[in-house]
Design a protein around this motif. Structure first.
Motif, PDB file in Angstrom:
ATOM      1  N   ALA A 161       0.970  -1.223  -0.041  1.00  0.00           N
ATOM      2  CA  ALA A 161      -0.014  -0.085  -0.128  1.00  0.00           C
ATOM      3  C   ALA A 161       0.314   1.578   0.055  1.00  0.00           C
ATOM      4  CB  ALA A 161      -0.560  -0.052   1.147  1.00  0.00           C
ATOM      5  N   THR A 162       0.785   2.347  -0.540  1.00  0.00           N
ATOM      6  CA  THR A 162       0.739   3.526  -0.678  1.00  0.00           C
ATOM      7  C   THR A 162       0.859   4.297  -0.078  1.00  0.00           C
ATOM      8  OG1 THR A 162       0.069   4.617  -2.812  1.00  0.00           O
ATOM      9  CG2 THR A 162       2.169   2.555  -3.160  1.00  0.00           C
ATOM     10  N   ARG A 163      -0.939   4.298   0.253  1.00  0.00           N
ATOM     11  CA  ARG A 163      -1.090   5.751   1.638  1.00  0.00           C
ATOM     12  C   ARG A 163      -2.596   4.169   2.086  1.00  0.00           C
ATOM     13  NH1 ARG A 163      -1.557   7.347  -3.876  1.00  0.00           N
ATOM     14  NH2 ARG A 163      -4.510   6.289  -5.049  1.00  0.00           N
ATOM     15  N   ASP A 164      -3.185   5.043   3.116  1.00  0.00           N
ATOM     16  CA  ASP A 164      -4.221   4.452   4.058  1.00  0.00           C
ATOM     17  C   ASP A 164      -5.074   4.012   2.528  1.00  0.00           C
ATOM     18  OD1 ASP A 164      -2.532   4.821   5.911  1.00  0.00           O
ATOM     19  OD2 ASP A 164      -3.830   5.477   6.944  1.00  0.00           O
ATOM     20  N   ALA A 165      -5.753   3.471   3.523  1.00  0.00           N
ATOM     21  CA  ALA A 165      -6.855   2.569   1.899  1.00  0.00           C
ATOM     22  C   ALA A 165      -7.473   1.740   2.524  1.00  0.00           C
ATOM     23  CB  ALA A 165      -6.030   1.892   0.674  1.00  0.00           C
ATOM     24  N   GLU A 166      -9.593   2.350   2.468  1.00  0.00           N
ATOM     25  CA  GLU A 166     -10.334   0.850   2.984  1.00  0.00           C
ATOM     26  C   GLU A 166     -10.827  -0.035   2.278  1.00  0.00           C
ATOM     27  OE1 GLU A 166     -12.121   0.915   5.899  1.00  0.00           O
ATOM     28  OE2 GLU A 166     -10.850   2.544   6.883  1.00  0.00           O
ATOM     29  N   VAL A 167      -9.742  -1.476   2.282  1.00  0.00           N
ATOM     30  CA  VAL A 167     -10.397  -2.251   1.278  1.00  0.00           C
ATOM     31  C   VAL A 167     -10.899  -3.737   2.496  1.00  0.00           C
ATOM     32  CG1 VAL A 167      -8.761  -4.555   0.575  1.00  0.00           C
ATOM     33  CG2 VAL A 167      -7.967  -1.850   0.569  1.00  0.00           C
ATOM     34  N   GLY A 168     -11.745  -4.089   1.748  1.00  0.00           N
ATOM     35  CA  GLY A 168     -12.675  -5.369   2.214  1.00  0.00           C
ATOM     36  C   GLY A 168     -13.205  -5.204   3.862  1.00  0.00           C
ATOM     37  N   GLY A 169     -13.416  -3.767   4.240  1.00  0.00           N
ATOM     38  CA  GLY A 169     -14.114  -3.587   5.882  1.00  0.00           C
ATOM     39  C   GLY A 169     -12.618  -2.886   6.487  1.00  0.00           C
ATOM     40  N   ARG A 170     -11.642  -3.093   6.248  1.00  0.00           N
ATOM     41  CA  ARG A 170     -11.078  -3.352   7.186  1.00  0.00           C
ATOM     42  C   ARG A 170      -9.857  -1.709   6.056  1.00  0.00           C
ATOM     43  NH1 ARG A 170      -9.750  -6.617  11.329  1.00  0.00           N
ATOM     44  NH2 ARG A 170     -10.815  -8.715  10.317  1.00  0.00           N
TER      45      ARG A 170
END
Length: 443
Positions: A294-303
Motif C-alpha cells: 500500500a502506498t497510502r491508507d485505504a479501505e479494503v474488504g471492510g478494513r
C-alpha cells in the motif's frame, strides 16, 4: 516494534505447513470469519500482512496500482526492522530490474518488450521445441517400465523448453536443468550453484549480442535491454513459468490416469484441455503469493489498510469461492485467478505458452506410453503454504523404444552439472522453500 494495525495472535501463519495441510478447510474457515474478503495473516513470526480472499477484493487491489504498488520500496516492514535481517523474505524481495518489480511507465515499457519478444517467436518453432524436449525426456525412462512423473517428467520439461526458447543448445539446457534442480532441492551448495547459473545467463546474453538468433534473448537484446535487465527478466520468467506449468502437468496427468478406468482417452485434445482447466481451478499451483504494498491508507474488504502494509494474493480462497457457483464449468472456463488481474496480469502470450506446454506435455506422453497406470492411487501433494505443489506421481507402463538414437539426456544433478569452482560454497540455514524462493526473486 509496533505495527499500525495489531493482528490477532491466532492469525494464520502462511509459513506454517501444518496450518495449511488442508487448504480447502483453511480457506472455508477464513471466508466464514472474514466474509468481506480481507484476512489478517503473518508471513512468518511477527511479520504481518493481509490475505485477499475474494475476487472483489482482488479486483480492487490489483486494478489500482497507484494505491497498491509492486515496488518493494513501499513495504514498510522490510525497512523498519519488523522483517528480521536473517529472514528469507529479504532475499526473496531484493529489488530487481524486471517487469515483476516495476510500476508505472517502467513497468509498461518492460511489459511491452516482453510481450513483443514472446510474440515474435514462431508458434511452430515453439511447438517443435516442446515436441523434441518431451520426446527426449521420455527417452530417459521409457525403457524402464516405471517412473515418477513428477521428478523425471513434469518437473523438468517446462524448464528445458524455456532453455530452448532462450537460445541454449541441448547440452547447456540439460546442464542448467540439472543444476536448477539442485537449487530447488535446497542442497548445501544451492547458493553456489545459483551463482553459476547467473553467470551462465550473463554469458548467454553476451553470446547473443555477438551472434543473434531466433530466440527470446536475442529479442530482448534487440529491444534495447542491457545485460542486467535481460538476466533479471530471464530469472523471473523461468520462476514464473516453470513451477506452475510443472504442477499443472503433474496434476492433469493424475486426473486423467485416474479416469482411464472410465475409458477416457488422453489422446483427445478436448479431454486434455478439460483436465488442465480442472487442475488449475481445483488445485492451483500457487494458493498464495505476496504481491502488493500500500502506498497510502485505504479501505479494503471492510478494513483499514495502512500505507506500507503488505497484501498477499489469495488465489486459493478466491477460486474456492468462485467454484461455489454451480454455473461455473471448471472443465471449460479459463478465467482462473492465478494469471492475475490488472496491469501486472500475466500477458496473453505468456498464458497461452504455459497452457499449450501443459496440454502438449500431457497428451504426448500418453502417445508414447499408452498403457501407463498409477502405482499410487493417492495424490501426493504438499501444503498450500508452499509454492511447489507436487511431490510424487509414480506410474508403471510397458517398456517402449526410444525415439532418438544415441545416449539419452542425463538429467540427474550428479550426472550433469555446471562447471565447478574453487570458490567457498556458502551454507545457509534456510529451508528448501526459502532457498528455492531466494533463487526465484534474486539474491
Amino acid at each position: 516494534m509496533t505495527h499500525p494495525i495489531q493482528h490477532p495472535t491466532d492469525a494464520l501463519r502462511l509459513d506454517d505447513p501444518k496450518a495449511l495441510a488442508d487448504p480447502q478447510a483453511t480457506w472455508d474457515r477464513l471466508l466464514e470469519r472474514y466474509p468481506e474478503g480481507l484476512a489478517p495473516v503473518f508471513l512468518s513470526k511477527g511479520v504481518p500482512a493481509w490475505l485477499m480472499l475474494t475476487p472483489d477484493v482482488h479486483q480492487q487491489v490489483l486494478q489500482d496500482p497507484g494505491t497498491f504498488a509492486r515496488d518493494v520500496d513501499h513495504w514498510r516492514d522490510l525497512h523498519n526492522g519488523v522483517v528480521p535481517e536473517n529472514s528469507p523474505l529479504r532475499a526473496i524481495y531484493t529489488k530487481r530490474r524486471n517487469v515483476w518489480n516495476a510500476d508505472g511507465a517502467e513497468h509498461k515499457r518492460y511489459r511491452e518488450i516482453v510481450v513483443r519478444a514472446l510474440s515474435n517467436i514462431s508458434q511452430n518453432e515453439i511447438m517443435a521445441h516442446i515436441d523434441e524436449v518431451v520426446d527426449r525426456v521420455v527417452d530417459t525412462f521409457c525403457t524402464e517400465g516405471r517412473t515418477d512423473l513428477v521428478t523425471r517428467y513434469a518437473g523438468v520439461v517446462p524448464l528445458l523448453v524455456l532453455c530452448r526458447l532462450y537460445g541454449m543448445d541441448a547440452r547447456e539446457g540439460v546442464a542448467v536443468c540439472s543444476a536448477q534442480r539442485q537449487v530447488w532441492d535446497g542442497t548445501d551448495d544451492a547458493l553456489h550453484v545459483h551463482a553459476q547459473l547467473q553467470r551462465r545467463m550473463t554469458a548467454l546474453v553476451e553470446r547473443r549480442r555477438a551472434a543473434p538468433g531466433r530466440d527470446l534473448v536475442s529479442e530482448l537484446i534487440a529491444a534495447g535491454l542491457d545485460d542486467e535487465e535481460i538476466r533479471d527478466h530471464l530469472t523471473f520468467i523461468t520462476a514464473a513459468a516453470h513451477e506452475p506449468t510443472a504442477h499443472t502437468i503433474a496434476h492433469a496427468l493424475w486426473l486423467l490416469l485416474g479416469r482411464k478406468n472410465e475409458l477416457v482417452q488422453l489422446n483427445s485434445g478436448r479431454t486434455v484441455r478439460e483436465a488442465v482447466n480442472t487442475s488449475l481451478w481445483h488445485a492451483p499451483p500457487m494458493h498464495t503469493l505476496i504481491g502488493r504494498f500500500a502506498t497510502r491508507d485505504a479501505e479494503v474488504g471492510g478494513r483499514r489498510v495502512a500505507a506500507g502494509d503488505c497484501l498477499v494474493m489469495g488465489f486459493g480462497p478466491a477460486q474456492q469461492l468462485l467454484r461455489r457457483d454451480e454455473r461455473l464449468d471448471t472443465e471449460t472456463n479459463r478465467a482462473y485467478m492465478i494469471f492475475g488481474l490488472g496491469p501486472h496480469a500475466c500477458p496473453r502470450a505468456g498464458r497461452d505458452l504455459g497452457l499449450a506446454l501443459a496440454e502438449k506435455a500431457v497428451q504426448r506422453i500418453d502417445r508414447r506410453l499408452p498403457d501407463m497406470v498409477l502405482v499410487d492411487e493417492q495424490w501426493q501433494g504438499v501444503s498450500a503454504g508452499r509454492l511447489s505443489g507436487v511431490e510424487s506421481l509414480r506410474v508403471a507402463f510397458t517398456p517402449a523404444d526410444r525415439i532418438y538414437e544415441g545416449a539419452p539426456w542425463q538429467l540427474s544433478a550428479s550426472q550433469s552439472t555446471p562447471e565447478t569452482s574453487t570458490e567457498t560454497r556458502p551454507r545457509t540455514p534456510f529451508t528448501r522453500r526459502g532457498r528455492w524462493l531466494r533463487w526465484i526473486w534474486g539474491e
